[in-house]
Design an enzyme around this catalytic site. Structure first.
Site, short mmCIF file in Angstrom:
data_model
loop_
_atom_site.label_atom_id
_atom_site.label_comp_id
_atom_site.label_asym_id
_atom_site.label_seq_id
_atom_site.Cartn_x
_atom_site.Cartn_y
_atom_site.Cartn_z
N ASP A 64 -12.49 -1.73 1.64
CA ASP A 64 -11.98 -0.69 0.74
C ASP A 64 -11.98 -1.08 -0.73
O ASP A 64 -11.90 -0.22 -1.60
CB ASP A 64 -10.57 -0.27 1.16
N HIS A 65 -12.08 -2.36 -1.04
CA HIS A 65 -11.98 -2.80 -2.45
C HIS A 65 -13.34 -2.87 -3.13
O HIS A 65 -13.57 -2.25 -4.17
CB HIS A 65 -11.34 -4.19 -2.53
N ASP A 119 -3.10 -8.55 2.11
CA ASP A 119 -2.99 -7.73 0.91
C ASP A 119 -1.50 -7.51 0.67
O ASP A 119 -0.75 -7.26 1.62
CB ASP A 119 -3.70 -6.39 1.13
N ARG A 380 0.44 -0.61 -9.82
CA ARG A 380 0.46 -1.75 -10.76
C ARG A 380 -0.17 -1.35 -12.09
O ARG A 380 -1.21 -0.67 -12.08
CB ARG A 380 -0.33 -2.94 -10.19
N SER A 538 -0.57 -9.61 -6.44
CA SER A 538 -1.51 -9.62 -5.32
C SER A 538 -1.39 -10.85 -4.41
O SER A 538 -0.87 -11.88 -4.81
CB SER A 538 -2.91 -9.56 -5.93
N ARG A 540 -4.04 -12.36 -3.34
CA ARG A 540 -5.35 -13.03 -3.39
C ARG A 540 -5.21 -14.55 -3.44
O ARG A 540 -4.63 -15.12 -4.36
CB ARG A 540 -6.18 -12.51 -4.58
C1 MIC Z 1 -4.13 -5.65 -5.47
O1 MIC Z 1 -3.60 -4.55 -5.38
O2 MIC Z 1 -3.88 -6.45 -6.40
C2 MIC Z 1 -5.13 -6.07 -4.41
C3 MIC Z 1 -6.46 -6.11 -5.01
O3 MIC Z 1 -5.13 -5.14 -3.37
C4 MIC Z 1 -4.66 -7.43 -3.89
C5 MIC Z 1 -5.60 -8.09 -2.97
C6 MIC Z 1 -6.77 -8.72 -3.64
O4 MIC Z 1 -6.63 -9.29 -4.72
O5 MIC Z 1 -7.82 -8.66 -3.04
C7 MIC Z 1 -3.29 -7.43 -3.24
O6 MIC Z 1 -2.48 -6.58 -3.54
O7 MIC Z 1 -2.97 -8.33 -2.47
FE1 SF4 Z 2 -6.24 -1.17 -3.21
FE2 SF4 Z 2 -4.42 -2.96 -3.97
FE3 SF4 Z 2 -4.81 -0.73 -5.36
FE4 SF4 Z 2 -3.69 -0.57 -3.02
S1 SF4 Z 2 -2.87 -1.60 -4.80
S2 SF4 Z 2 -5.31 0.75 -3.79
S3 SF4 Z 2 -4.77 -2.17 -1.88
S4 SF4 Z 2 -6.26 -2.41 -5.09
#
Ligand code: MIC
Ligand code: SF4
Length: 648
Positions: A64-65, A119, A380, A538, A540
């Protein structure tokens, strides 16, 4: 003594330990899911463990990313994830099937179970009465390999809801914005937020999921709602009533803390740049012009959100200077709005329809222009996360976002004269799982395909007894993993290639960082100094693996965010805390720090004397690791530790 919901679920899943706040507890996990941006590393690490099949009842690999596919890398990752899922017995959710959290809520989440997801917004499933926790990839991999999941027992905070939302313009998003306003982005660290009270009945499952989703922004371990009649209604509508069970706290359940929210007292709120807790009433910013509106993300992309937004857009036009992007959360939602013509109203109004993916939320397309203001129904708004560090992102509920897209400025929707239809929760969702590929019977025969950008997982050496390193960066409070390891369309494609992605560590803050880190590596390595809540946001693990690859042995901060702290440990970097917070003030970038007898101290008191050789004084730092965490650090990380355990 009565039990709260968290205690009930934890008790049923406990493998070892005690449910005593702060002590380690091992849990049996029912479901594990990955998304592509963290999933490639997770599955590569799972592969290194040498098992034949996943050892959890349900595993799902979502994509999805990384969906821009501007070159071969994204798609190569998708192929890897599809073949690795087929090989090890996991479901595969094809790109286009939707954002992992929305799809998981629709198709798999179940009350009373425990899920881990790679995630940080995994707690979305808490809306259905499930314990769902965001973890780093390596933690997920070890659980898929059969280990229990260990965490320090969180404090359980009760959030008692009373009253009813002031519809139509106040939504579930305002509930969590209000909690963020009160508690801040560190307010949930070490806690599980359990919701209850008479107001709960006035929220449906997808609304509850908006609240638990964004509980991640409080730094909370997870958030959970009871499972009641409304949960049953949703599960029935998803054709999954067999997954329902009732779950509520006992009358006399005890909590460490109680917070009261009267839903009727809330008004539409907005979070200002660059933090989800910089919350004020929308009316205070009335008249501010903006350039972009984005509606969707895992926070606000349900069928309810999309239907309501389309009713606002119906017969209206997006303002001349505004670009409106909409990403429905799943194929189910998309197909439903396509069939009931809500989609036509969006297109007619001038919305730019995106596929069901994370998209602009993570800077994968839709970056705003320089100095531009973007209003989003996302979770965010950290600086730079949208793909432009010179843009200003605000967060508001999706209905307010739609009104603002039409008006071209921030406005209290009650003053807009715009209409929104009342929403009726469907008694049946459209179920079409043709993009959800089930595990294969003949899994052992599947060939895993890895494109040229997919590189081996680097493994650190065991811990050295001396740290002699230069402070390469000194940061303030609430540094995010987006600061440490930025995302966006240039960097995200390197998630499967650590040598390449490590070039971008801290690149939004200091673009000389990785060059200096490499120079420092030849002279003993670097050290990072942070303030409170270092590594929020995140899950990550790249924010730990890349610094590990650059030769970092330790981070010294005032305090750490939960997932990032675990990720640092998992990759052999010691998270050290200033024993006396004031010592943070004296350390400066460029100082040379020296710690001797690291191994002995780690095994013993965990209080290290740090000599500042540049300034000629010493201070103390502590590591507060439990026995398992110490052992992991000794070995150089969780991967070498797990291999060692397997040999025993
Ligand atoms: C995000 O919302 O920051 C992400 C991208 O979904 C991350 C995961 C990632 O960095 O791949 C998260 O929330 O864990
Ligand atoms: Fe995707 Fe993270 Fe954004 Fe949710 S917050 S839509 S999981 S990048």
């Amino acid at each position: 003594m009565g039990k709260n919901i968290v205690q009930k679920i934890f008790e049923e899943h406990k493998v070892y330990g005690e449910l005593k706040q702060g002590t380690p507890v091992g849990l049996k996990i029912d479901q594990v899911y990955t998304q592509d941006a963290t999933g490639t590393m997770t599955w590569l690490q799972f592969e290194v463990m040498g098992l034949n099949r996943v050892k959890v009842p349900l595993a799902v690999s979502y994509v999805d990313h990384n969906m821009i596919q501007s070159n071969y890398m994204n798609h190569d990752d998708h192929v890897f994830l599809q073949t690795v899922a087929a090989r090890y017995g996991a479901y595969f959710s094809k790109p286009g099937n939707g954002i992992c959290h929305q799809v998981h809520l629709e198709r798999f989440a179940a009350p009373g179970r425990i899920a881990l997801g790679t995630d940080s917004h995994t707690p979305t499933a808490g809306g259905i009465g499930m314990i769902a926790i965001g973890v780093g990839g390596l933690d997920a991999a070890t659980v898929m390999a059969g280990s229990p999941f260990e965490l320090a027992m969180p404090q359980v905070t009760f959030i008692r809801l009373t009253g009813k939302l002031n519809r139509p313009w106040v939504t579930a998003m305002d509930v969590i914005l209000e909690i963020l306003r009160r508690l801040t982005v560190k307010g949930g660290v070490g806690k599980i937020m359990e919701y209850g009270g008479p107001g709960v009945m006035n929220l449906n499952v997808t609304e509850r999921a908006t609240i638990t989703n964004m509980g991640a922004e409080l730094g909370a371990t997870t958030s959970i709602f009871p499972s009641d009649e409304r949960t049953l209604y949703y599960l029935k509508a998803q054709g999954r009533e067999k997954d329902w069970k009732e779950l509520c706290a006992d009358e006399d359940a005890e909590y460490a803390e109680v917070i009261e929210i009267d839903l009727s007292s809330l008004e539409p709120l907005i979070a200002k740049p660059h933090s989800p807790d910089a919350v004020v009433p929308i009316r205070e910013l009335s008249g501010t012009k903006m350039n972009q509106v984005c509606i969707g993300s895992c926070t606000n992309s349900s069928y309810q959100v999309m239907r309501s937004v389309s009713s606002i857009l119906r017969g209206n036009t997006v303002a001349e200077w505004v670009s409106l992007h909409i990403n429905p959360g799943s194929k189910q939602v998309y197909e439903m709005i396509a069939r009931d013509s809500a989609l036509s109203d969006m297109i007619a109004a001038g919305a730019r329809m995106l596929e069901s993916s994370c998209g602009p939320c993570i800077g994968m397309g839709g970056s705003p222009g320089t100095g531009h203001i973007s209003i989003r129904s996302y979770n965010r708004n950290f600086r730079g996360r949208c793909g432009n560090k010179d843009a200003f992102v605000y967060l508001a509920n999706p209905l307010c976002c739609a009104v603002m897209a039409i008006k071209g400025e921030i406005i209290d929707p009650g003053d807009s004269g715009i209409h929104v239809d009342e929403f009726e929760e469907p008694s049946r969702y459209l179920i079409n799982d043709n993009m959800l590929i089930p595990p294969k019977e003949d899994y052992a025969k599947v060939n895993i395909i890895k494109g040229p950008n997919i590189k081996e997982v680097p493994i650190k050496e065991p811990l050295k007894d001396e740290i002699d390193a230069e402070v390469l960066i000194k940061l303030g409070d609430n540094v995010t993993t987006d600061d440490i390891m930025p995302a966006g369309s240039t960097i995200l494609p390197f998630r499967s290639n650590i040598p390449a992605i490590s070039e971008f560590v801290f690149s939004n803050i200091d673009d000389t960082f990785s060059r200096r880190a490499k120079e420092a590596r030849t002279k003993g390595g670097g050290i990072i100094v942070g303030g409170e809540n270092y590594g929020q946001g995140s899950s990550r693990e790249h924010a730990a693996i890349a610094p590990m690859f650059l030769g970092f042995q330790a981070v010294i901060a005032k305090s750490f965010a939960r997932i990032h702290r675990s990720n640092l440990i998992n990759f052999g970097i010691i998270p050290l805390q200033f024993k006396i917070a004031e010592d943070y003030e004296r350390v400066e970038k460029g100082d040379r720090l020296f710690i001797r007898n690291v191994c002995e101290i780690l095994a013993g008191s965990q209080t290290y004397t740090v000599e500042n050789r540049t300034k000629g004084y010493s201070f103390e730092a502590v590591s507060s690791l439990n026995d398992r965490e110490r052992e992991i650090i000794f070995r150089g990380g969780l991967l070498p530790y797990t291999k060692q355990q397997a040999l025993k």
